[in-house]
Design a protein around this motif. Structure first.
Motif, PDB file in Angstrom:
ATOM      1  N   UNK A  40       0.898  -1.283   0.217  1.00 39.55           N
ATOM      2  CA  UNK A  40       0.082  -0.049   0.135  1.00 39.55           C
ATOM      3  C   UNK A  40       0.723   1.407  -0.012  1.00 39.55           C
ATOM      4  N   UNK A  41       1.928   1.126   0.892  1.00 38.23           N
ATOM      5  CA  UNK A  41       2.868   2.566   0.852  1.00 38.23           C
ATOM      6  C   UNK A  41       3.536   2.603  -0.324  1.00 38.23           C
ATOM      7  N   UNK A  42       3.966   1.407  -0.890  1.00 39.72           N
ATOM      8  CA  UNK A  42       4.787   1.560  -2.372  1.00 39.72           C
ATOM      9  C   UNK A  42       3.602   2.265  -3.344  1.00 39.72           C
ATOM     10  N   UNK A  43       2.344   1.855  -3.445  1.00 37.29           N
ATOM     11  CA  UNK A  43       1.425   2.272  -4.315  1.00 37.29           C
ATOM     12  C   UNK A  43       1.364   3.657  -3.937  1.00 37.29           C
ATOM     13  N   UNK A  44       0.875   3.967  -2.832  1.00 33.83           N
ATOM     14  CA  UNK A  44       0.893   5.788  -2.349  1.00 33.83           C
ATOM     15  C   UNK A  44       1.986   6.555  -2.849  1.00 33.83           C
ATOM     16  N   UNK A  45       3.318   6.197  -2.617  1.00 29.43           N
ATOM     17  CA  UNK A  45       4.362   6.596  -3.433  1.00 29.43           C
ATOM     18  C   UNK A  45       4.454   6.801  -4.624  1.00 29.43           C
ATOM     19  N   UNK A  84       4.103  17.472  -4.112  1.00 30.31           N
ATOM     20  CA  UNK A  84       5.281  17.343  -3.374  1.00 30.31           C
ATOM     21  C   UNK A  84       4.897  16.676  -1.880  1.00 30.31           C
ATOM     22  N   UNK A  85       5.684  16.044  -1.167  1.00 32.36           N
ATOM     23  CA  UNK A  85       5.458  15.373   0.199  1.00 32.36           C
ATOM     24  C   UNK A  85       4.676  16.594   1.008  1.00 32.36           C
ATOM     25  N   UNK A  86       5.132  17.709   0.867  1.00 32.39           N
ATOM     26  CA  UNK A  86       4.738  18.744   1.726  1.00 32.39           C
ATOM     27  C   UNK A  86       3.265  19.011   1.471  1.00 32.39           C
ATOM     28  N   UNK A  87       3.048  19.176   0.182  1.00 35.93           N
ATOM     29  CA  UNK A  87       1.368  19.457  -0.156  1.00 35.93           C
ATOM     30  C   UNK A  87       0.549  18.208   0.396  1.00 35.93           C
ATOM     31  N   UNK A  88       1.074  16.949   0.075  1.00 38.51           N
ATOM     32  CA  UNK A  88       0.675  15.748   0.495  1.00 38.51           C
ATOM     33  C   UNK A  88       0.185  15.843   2.169  1.00 38.51           C
ATOM     34  N   UNK A  89       1.207  16.196   2.911  1.00 36.87           N
ATOM     35  CA  UNK A  89       1.012  16.598   4.369  1.00 36.87           C
ATOM     36  C   UNK A  89      -0.108  17.530   4.568  1.00 36.87           C
ATOM     37  N   UNK A  90      -0.105  18.460   4.054  1.00 39.16           N
ATOM     38  CA  UNK A  90      -1.199  19.671   4.097  1.00 39.16           C
ATOM     39  C   UNK A  90      -2.771  19.128   3.747  1.00 39.16           C
ATOM     40  N   UNK A  91      -2.731  18.241   2.923  1.00 41.15           N
ATOM     41  CA  UNK A  91      -3.932  18.084   2.510  1.00 41.15           C
ATOM     42  C   UNK A  91      -4.627  16.677   3.177  1.00 41.15           C
ATOM     43  N   UNK A  92      -3.567  15.818   3.501  1.00 36.55           N
ATOM     44  CA  UNK A  92      -4.083  14.601   4.369  1.00 36.55           C
ATOM     45  C   UNK A  92      -4.006  14.843   5.760  1.00 36.55           C
ATOM     46  N   UNK A  93      -3.273  15.581   6.308  1.00 35.90           N
ATOM     47  CA  UNK A  93      -3.164  15.735   7.750  1.00 35.90           C
ATOM     48  C   UNK A  93      -2.113  14.861   8.076  1.00 35.90           C
ATOM     49  N   UNK A  94      -1.373  14.004   7.361  1.00 36.48           N
ATOM     50  CA  UNK A  94      -0.469  13.135   7.892  1.00 36.48           C
ATOM     51  C   UNK A  94       0.729  13.791   7.755  1.00 36.48           C
ATOM     52  N   UNK A  95       1.743  13.750   8.909  1.00 36.56           N
ATOM     53  CA  UNK A  95       2.956  14.509   9.076  1.00 36.56           C
ATOM     54  C   UNK A  95       4.087  13.810   8.224  1.00 36.56           C
ATOM     55  N   UNK A 106      -4.686   6.452   8.910  1.00 35.97           N
ATOM     56  CA  UNK A 106      -3.585   7.461   8.244  1.00 35.97           C
ATOM     57  C   UNK A 106      -3.369   7.067   6.672  1.00 35.97           C
ATOM     58  N   UNK A 107      -3.407   5.721   6.398  1.00 32.91           N
ATOM     59  CA  UNK A 107      -3.414   5.079   4.900  1.00 32.91           C
ATOM     60  C   UNK A 107      -4.620   5.422   4.179  1.00 32.91           C
ATOM     61  N   UNK A 108      -5.764   5.702   4.737  1.00 32.81           N
ATOM     62  CA  UNK A 108      -6.905   6.115   4.206  1.00 32.81           C
ATOM     63  C   UNK A 108      -6.710   7.539   3.934  1.00 32.81           C
ATOM     64  N   UNK A 109      -6.415   8.408   4.725  1.00 37.92           N
ATOM     65  CA  UNK A 109      -6.262   9.678   4.397  1.00 37.92           C
ATOM     66  C   UNK A 109      -5.293   9.657   3.362  1.00 37.92           C
ATOM     67  N   UNK A 110      -4.269   9.179   3.234  1.00 38.55           N
ATOM     68  CA  UNK A 110      -3.196   9.426   2.292  1.00 38.55           C
ATOM     69  C   UNK A 110      -3.892   8.913   0.874  1.00 38.55           C
ATOM     70  N   UNK A 111      -4.409   7.864   0.774  1.00 35.38           N
ATOM     71  CA  UNK A 111      -5.053   7.223  -0.346  1.00 35.38           C
ATOM     72  C   UNK A 111      -6.111   8.272  -0.944  1.00 35.38           C
ATOM     73  N   UNK A 112      -6.972   8.760   0.072  1.00 36.77           N
ATOM     74  CA  UNK A 112      -7.897   9.601  -0.669  1.00 36.77           C
ATOM     75  C   UNK A 112      -7.259  10.994  -0.950  1.00 36.77           C
TER      76      UNK A 112
END
Length: 82
Positions: free
Chosen positions: A13-18, A27-38, A56-62
């Motif tokens: 799952x993490x490999x697919x999200x990356x 960018x990772x910073x944008x993903x952090x801001x939008x997902x709420x995952x630091x 957290x995985x669901x937040x990143x995926x969405x």
């Protein structure tokens, strides 16, 4: 083509999200801001220091545009039932 990933298989799952984040150029910073995952959590997961929670995985995926589905598995006693 629809690709499916099991979020309980965290490594895949993490490999697919990356891969998706890189594909869309987020960018990772944008993903952090939008997902709420630091970002610290992302780095800890990548290096095996901690395991991500399902939330957290669901937040990143969405954030990356994935749909999250619940699929009932067929149980042995359901196979012959109508």
């Amino acid at each position: 083509m629809i690709e499916e990933y099991d979020l309980t298989d965290q490594r895949t799952a993490m490999a697919a999200l990356k891969a998706e984040r890189e594909r869309i150029g987020m960018p990772i910073v944008a993903m952090e801001e939008k997902s709420g995952v630091c970002m610290n959590s992302l780095y800890a997961w990548r290096h095996g220091v901690r395991q991500p929670s399902l939330g957290c995985l669901v937040a990143l995926a969405q954030t990356l545009g994935f749909d999250i589905l619940l699929v009932r598995r067929q149980r042995a006693n359901d196979r012959g039932a109508k």
